[in-house]
Design a protein around this motif. Sequence first.
Motif, PDB file in Angstrom:
ATOM      1  N   GLN A  65      52.016  40.800  36.013  1.00 22.85           N
ATOM      2  CA  GLN A  65      51.017  39.958  36.668  1.00 22.85           C
ATOM      3  C   GLN A  65      51.674  38.673  37.139  1.00 22.85           C
ATOM      4  O   GLN A  65      52.574  38.146  36.475  1.00 22.85           O
ATOM      5  CB  GLN A  65      49.866  39.648  35.715  1.00 22.85           C
ATOM      6  CG  GLN A  65      49.098  40.866  35.245  1.00 22.85           C
ATOM      7  CD  GLN A  65      48.003  40.525  34.260  1.00 22.85           C
ATOM      8  OE1 GLN A  65      47.623  39.360  34.091  1.00 22.85           O
ATOM      9  NE2 GLN A  65      47.475  41.537  33.583  1.00 22.85           N
ATOM     10  N   VAL A 112      37.769  43.153  45.073  1.00 19.30           N
ATOM     11  CA  VAL A 112      37.952  42.244  43.936  1.00 19.30           C
ATOM     12  C   VAL A 112      38.023  40.814  44.447  1.00 19.30           C
ATOM     13  O   VAL A 112      38.295  40.563  45.627  1.00 19.30           O
ATOM     14  CB  VAL A 112      39.242  42.581  43.150  1.00 19.30           C
ATOM     15  CG1 VAL A 112      39.215  44.002  42.619  1.00 19.30           C
ATOM     16  CG2 VAL A 112      40.476  42.356  44.016  1.00 19.30           C
ATOM     17  N   ASP A 139      41.971  37.423  41.680  1.00 18.05           N
ATOM     18  CA  ASP A 139      42.418  38.603  40.942  1.00 18.05           C
ATOM     19  C   ASP A 139      43.406  39.422  41.768  1.00 18.05           C
ATOM     20  O   ASP A 139      44.392  39.967  41.236  1.00 18.05           O
ATOM     21  CB  ASP A 139      41.224  39.476  40.559  1.00 18.05           C
ATOM     22  CG  ASP A 139      40.348  38.822  39.506  1.00 18.05           C
ATOM     23  OD1 ASP A 139      40.802  37.831  38.892  1.00 18.05           O
ATOM     24  OD2 ASP A 139      39.214  39.291  39.308  1.00 18.05           O
ATOM     25  N   GLN A 163      47.098  40.111  40.311  1.00 17.39           N
ATOM     26  CA  GLN A 163      47.413  41.402  39.719  1.00 17.39           C
ATOM     27  C   GLN A 163      47.823  42.500  40.699  1.00 17.39           C
ATOM     28  O   GLN A 163      48.390  43.504  40.267  1.00 17.39           O
ATOM     29  CB  GLN A 163      46.192  41.906  38.937  1.00 17.39           C
ATOM     30  CG  GLN A 163      45.752  40.968  37.843  1.00 17.39           C
ATOM     31  CD  GLN A 163      44.479  41.437  37.161  1.00 17.39           C
ATOM     32  OE1 GLN A 163      44.220  42.628  37.063  1.00 17.39           O
ATOM     33  NE2 GLN A 163      43.667  40.493  36.699  1.00 17.39           N
TER      34      GLN A 163
END
Length: 605
Positions: free
Chosen positions: A284, A312, A316, A320
Amino acid sequence: MMTGYPHVSTAMNAPVTTLNTPLSPAQAERLDALVRELGAAQLQWLSGYLAARAELGGGSPLALAAPAQSQASLTVLHGSQSGNGAKLARRLAELAQARGLPVTLASMADYKPARLRDERMLALIVSTHGEGEPPDSARELHEFLHGRKAPRLDELRFSVLALGDSSYEFYCQTGKDFDAALEKQGARRLLPRVDCDVDYDDAAAAWIESLLGEVSAAAPAATTAAKPTAGGAVQYDKRHPYQAEVLENINLNGRGADKETRHIELAVPGLSYQPGDALGVLAQNDPALVEALLGELKLPAMAQVKAGDASVPLADALGQHYEITTLTRPFLAAYGALADSGKLAGLLAAGSEDALRAYVAGRQIIDVVQEFPVQGLTAEQFVGLLRRLPPRLYSLASSLAACPDEAHITVAAVRYETLGRQRLGVASGWLADRVRPGDTVPVFIEHNDNFRLPASADAPVIMVGPGTGVAPFRAFMQEREATGAGGRNWLFFGDRHFHTDFLYQTEWQAWHKSGLLTRLDVAFSRDQADKVYVQQRLRERGAEVYAWLQDGAHVYVCGDATAMAADVHAALRGIVATEGRLDAAAAEEYLRELSRNRRYQRDIY
């Protein structure tokens, strides 16, 4: 690991000499050499032939009728350093066989270049290594096609899938080389070459499907196609990773060290691997970097964007799903067009490679966004410029034979400052700073058949692994200890300082004391005025290294590709030339012969 072919058992992936067979060592080695050259259809035919011979009790030879093969059968060749190419090649072969198409699958390392004259359909899957160079397994075929002995290939139809990383200057260069060389020799393309970035899945899948359509048209499917692989075991990969619990996260460096190296242990009861394989980690991005980037873009963190098949929040997605550090040519070109930047366009122009290289060094995407702001840029527009966050691969530092249900990795934390910003390695920063025991990490196994222990437990092994390059050799030693292998073992290890940077010191010394590690030579570069590296230790032990090679030793090198690997190769070539009384060309050929026989293997990055 399953091969994907219904008629080949899991054990067929192991060398014959490691199996419990009634064969003599010489017979097992001859059989192993044969089966390594055979494709799936040939192995299936051979299994029937051997069954018939057994029925006759080993009497008179049977008539050897060649297996029915269409002239349009497909040969799939792969060449890669890490194993991605091999994985895609296996997938292509499995799908071809499922459609009833005759197919032969081989590594370029095991393929005889002269066989190209007899091929009619060829699929090449190859990665680019270093500064636009072919990986070790593809080097001989690459040189053959670019040499004077390359044959006319007017009857051949082919297609190339090139794997690379667009952040490098010589993006997919080896694939481009093969594509051009085959065309020069008269071969015709089944499909245009496809160049794949680190996020290669979709492009590779589309190429495979299109290629199979072309091959099917030329080689009508057999009446009975292969059945899908039996079983039902879950297959974990970067799209469907295994959630591994962190058991330990330890700093290996001593107090006062000017670097940080983490030893991380993970619980992986659902995974299987061999020493030499790598662990893929889906990391991440740094939340602080995500926040700073959103600030520069002036975009809301909760704006909805696409990430794969889902929608999303932008924060985020940047944290990610997308690469937000490494600068690539495609990003600079696309962002430069939106920013209407003459400077970026000039850096990407032909002949500006040196200027581009200097600009990219030390910069990340946030620096470009800050220097060239784009008014009105939307969240969807921005993520459309980014590539997916690629997994990071770490050589496994453990053996399942010694550490059941566990996977260990050795991670050097990357930290530096440029342009007034503190920078972190994406995966190493995440693992070092934000992952603790009890957390879970999404992982998968990246199999690497180009970095394997010798088939013979008695073969000597020479390991050269400075820094974190020592990781797979810890796995090698655990495996050889657990299996009772009798071969001699010699480690060359190097780092900065003896007192703070001798990674896994107590384990190496214990193995040395027990006799499992026959020899241990170390080089700590900054413990004296003149820096000393592993290649110098190799030269100092040149006569003994050569004696081990003459006794059948296998040589393994792991670590930095930019300098160390080349310096170690030069040292080995010099040792062979001096001790074997050979000129440079003959010494180089000696090393190539070791490589062809899988006695010289490198895992470099």
